[in-house]
Design an enzyme around this catalytic site. Structure first.
Site, PDB file in Angstrom:
ATOM      1  N   ASP A  44       0.829  -1.210   0.000  1.00 26.18           N
ATOM      2  CA  ASP A  44       0.000   0.000   0.000  1.00 26.18           C
ATOM      3  C   ASP A  44       0.864   1.261   0.000  1.00 26.18           C
ATOM      4  OD1 ASP A  44      -2.439   1.281  -0.075  1.00 26.18           O
ATOM      5  OD2 ASP A  44      -2.676   1.326   2.109  1.00 26.18           O
TER       6      ASP A  44
ATOM      7  N   HIS B 240       2.287   3.393  -8.996  1.00 29.39           N
ATOM      8  CA  HIS B 240       2.188   1.954  -9.264  1.00 29.39           C
ATOM      9  C   HIS B 240       3.410   1.474 -10.042  1.00 29.39           C
ATOM     10  CE1 HIS B 240      -1.702   2.243  -7.562  1.00 29.39           C
ATOM     11  NE2 HIS B 240      -2.270   2.860  -8.582  1.00 29.39           N
TER      12      HIS B 240
ATOM     13  N   LEU C 105      10.971 -20.507  -4.557  1.00 32.53           N
ATOM     14  CA  LEU C 105      10.029 -19.548  -3.958  1.00 32.53           C
ATOM     15  C   LEU C 105       8.674 -19.747  -4.612  1.00 32.53           C
ATOM     16  CD1 LEU C 105       9.613 -16.906  -2.181  1.00 32.53           C
ATOM     17  CD2 LEU C 105       9.886 -15.643  -4.324  1.00 32.53           C
TER      18      LEU C 105
HETATM   19  C1  IPE Z   1      -5.457  -2.780  -0.244  1.00 38.37           C
HETATM   20  O1  IPE Z   1      -5.154  -1.448  -0.358  1.00 38.37           O
HETATM   21  C2  IPE Z   1      -5.354  -3.453  -1.576  1.00 38.37           C
HETATM   22  C3  IPE Z   1      -4.023  -3.529  -2.146  1.00 38.37           C
HETATM   23  C4  IPE Z   1      -2.910  -3.078  -1.637  1.00 38.37           C
HETATM   24  C5  IPE Z   1      -3.944  -4.174  -3.419  1.00 38.37           C
HETATM   25  P1  IPE Z   1      -6.269  -0.322  -0.488  1.00 38.37           P
HETATM   26  O2  IPE Z   1      -5.545   0.950  -0.598  1.00 38.37           O
HETATM   27  O3  IPE Z   1      -7.201  -0.668  -1.588  1.00 38.37           O
HETATM   28  O4  IPE Z   1      -7.050  -0.470   0.890  1.00 38.37           O
HETATM   29  P2  IPE Z   1      -7.960   0.568   1.674  1.00 38.37           P
HETATM   30  O5  IPE Z   1      -8.978   1.070   0.680  1.00 38.37           O
HETATM   31  O6  IPE Z   1      -7.073   1.669   2.150  1.00 38.37           O
HETATM   32  O7  IPE Z   1      -8.545  -0.222   2.807  1.00 38.37           O
HETATM   33  C1  IPE Z   2      -1.633   0.200  -3.326  1.00 39.55           C
HETATM   34  O1  IPE Z   2      -1.412   1.561  -3.361  1.00 39.55           O
HETATM   35  C2  IPE Z   2      -1.808  -0.408  -4.692  1.00 39.55           C
HETATM   36  C3  IPE Z   2      -3.189  -0.792  -5.007  1.00 39.55           C
HETATM   37  C4  IPE Z   2      -4.192  -0.740  -4.196  1.00 39.55           C
HETATM   38  C5  IPE Z   2      -3.425  -1.280  -6.332  1.00 39.55           C
HETATM   39  P1  IPE Z   2      -2.617   2.596  -3.371  1.00 39.55           P
HETATM   40  O2  IPE Z   2      -2.972   2.907  -4.784  1.00 39.55           O
HETATM   41  O3  IPE Z   2      -3.737   2.112  -2.529  1.00 39.55           O
HETATM   42  O4  IPE Z   2      -1.901   3.832  -2.703  1.00 39.55           O
HETATM   43  P2  IPE Z   2      -2.524   4.836  -1.647  1.00 39.55           P
HETATM   44  O5  IPE Z   2      -2.988   4.014  -0.486  1.00 39.55           O
HETATM   45  O6  IPE Z   2      -3.656   5.555  -2.323  1.00 39.55           O
HETATM   46  O7  IPE Z   2      -1.385   5.717  -1.299  1.00 39.55           O
HETATM   47 MG    MG Z   3      -4.158   2.345  -0.541  1.00 41.64          MG
END
Ligand code: IPE
Ligand code: IPE
Ligand code: MG
Length: 264
Positions: free
Chosen positions: A24, A41, A135
């Site tokens: 995240d 990303h 792995l």
């Molecule tokens: C969880 O992250 C999903 C992934 C990292 C793929 P999100 O950013 O979607 O989660 P919330 O919305 O903060 O709970």
């Molecule tokens: C996690 O990073 C990746 C996915 C959920 C695909 P985010 O896109 O949720 O990044 P933040 O949480 O908005 O910073």
């Molecule tokens: Mg996120």
């Protein structure tokens, strides 16, 4: 997995066999730099490469990465499209390298909603890496733990008997010879302290580590710190033993308060 990876013999004595990561913080990483979210990303994919490369030498046998949740479809279509294109490129580009490194890639989650080419690229990667034993890399894509549990429950209803082990196999969707072990260590980057519908059954006794660092900034050294932190935990599984080891929080969490809520 290049030559600069530490020798396997340097792995800690009690490594987590199965590490799961909620990757995240990509969006915030990009926004902080005045970049569009997909740039985060993009940077996050580089982190995936680093972490996959570093994992075996740390004693990690199974690594499950949360790449896209079923709730992530709620995001703007432009971000979703960018992410899916990135994932497709990543899978295609990494397949040969993973196979060469002895990694086996499998996917968990729904495949029927993935856009053109991605499901095929994943199936090809699964096939090309099927013999890997160094792995087991599991990528959770269009994944929801609750939907996975519901689906497993539906399939379990047709079985003559049901045990935890059988149910766990249904959940993993993996038909390899060895069942996927429960998660030993769950890491979430980005500072949020929630599971966001990830591996709810498999994390029943996982050690939980929430780190403030955003995923694009997460390094192999951070992973090593997390593994070292895990190695000091006393896992009790409901029983009791000696007084818990004084588990120092790894350096990467030291700057943030309450990053290790599972600490005794
Ligand atoms: C969880 O992250 C999903 C992934 C990292 C793929 P999100 O950013 O979607 O989660 P919330 O919305 O903060 O709970
Ligand atoms: C996690 O990073 C990746 C996915 C959920 C695909 P985010 O896109 O949720 O990044 P933040 O949480 O908005 O910073
Ligand atoms: Mg996120």
């Amino acid at each position: 997995m290049s030559a600069n990876v530490a020798n396997e013999s340097e792995a800690p004595r009690h490594p987590p066999r199965h590490v799961a990561i909620v990757m995240d913080g990509n969006g915030r990483w990009a926004t902080a730099r005045g970049l569009p979210r997909p740039a985060g990303h993009h940077a996050g994919v580089e982190t995936v490469r680093r972490i996959v490369e570093a994992a075996p030498a740390l004693g990690i046998e199974t690594l499950t990465l949360y790449a896209f949740s079923s709730d992530n479809w709620r995001r703007p279509t432009t971000e979703v499209a960018a992410l899916m294109a990135l994932l497709r490129r990543f899978v295609r580009a990494e397949t040969a390298r993973l196979a060469e490194a002895g990694a086996r890639l499998t996917m968990l989650g729904r495949r029927d909603r993935l856009p053109g080419g991605l499901a095929e690229a994943i199936a090809a990667a699964e096939q090309a890496t099927a013999a890997g034993t160094r792995l087991h890399l599991r990528v959770a894509l269009d994944y929801s733990a609750r939907d996975t549990i519901l689906d497993a429950a539906r399939r379990a209803a047709a079985l003559p008997s049901l045990t935890r082990e059988i149910f766990a196999r249904l959940l993993s969707g993996d038909h390899g010879a060895d069942p996927v072990p429960d998660v030993d260590l769950l890491i979430r980057t980005g500072g949020e302290q929630r599971l966001s519908d990830f591996l709810l059954w498999e994390c029943a006794y996982a050690e939980l580590l929430f780190v403030p660092r955003l995923w694009p900034d997460f390094s192999a050294a951070d992973l090593a710190d997390a593994v070292a932190w895990y190695a000091q935990r006393e896992r009790r599984f409901g029983g009791f033993g000696a007084a818990p080891a004084a588990a120092a929080a790894p350096a990467l969490t030291a700057a943030s308060p309450a990053v290790v809520p599972s600490a005794a």
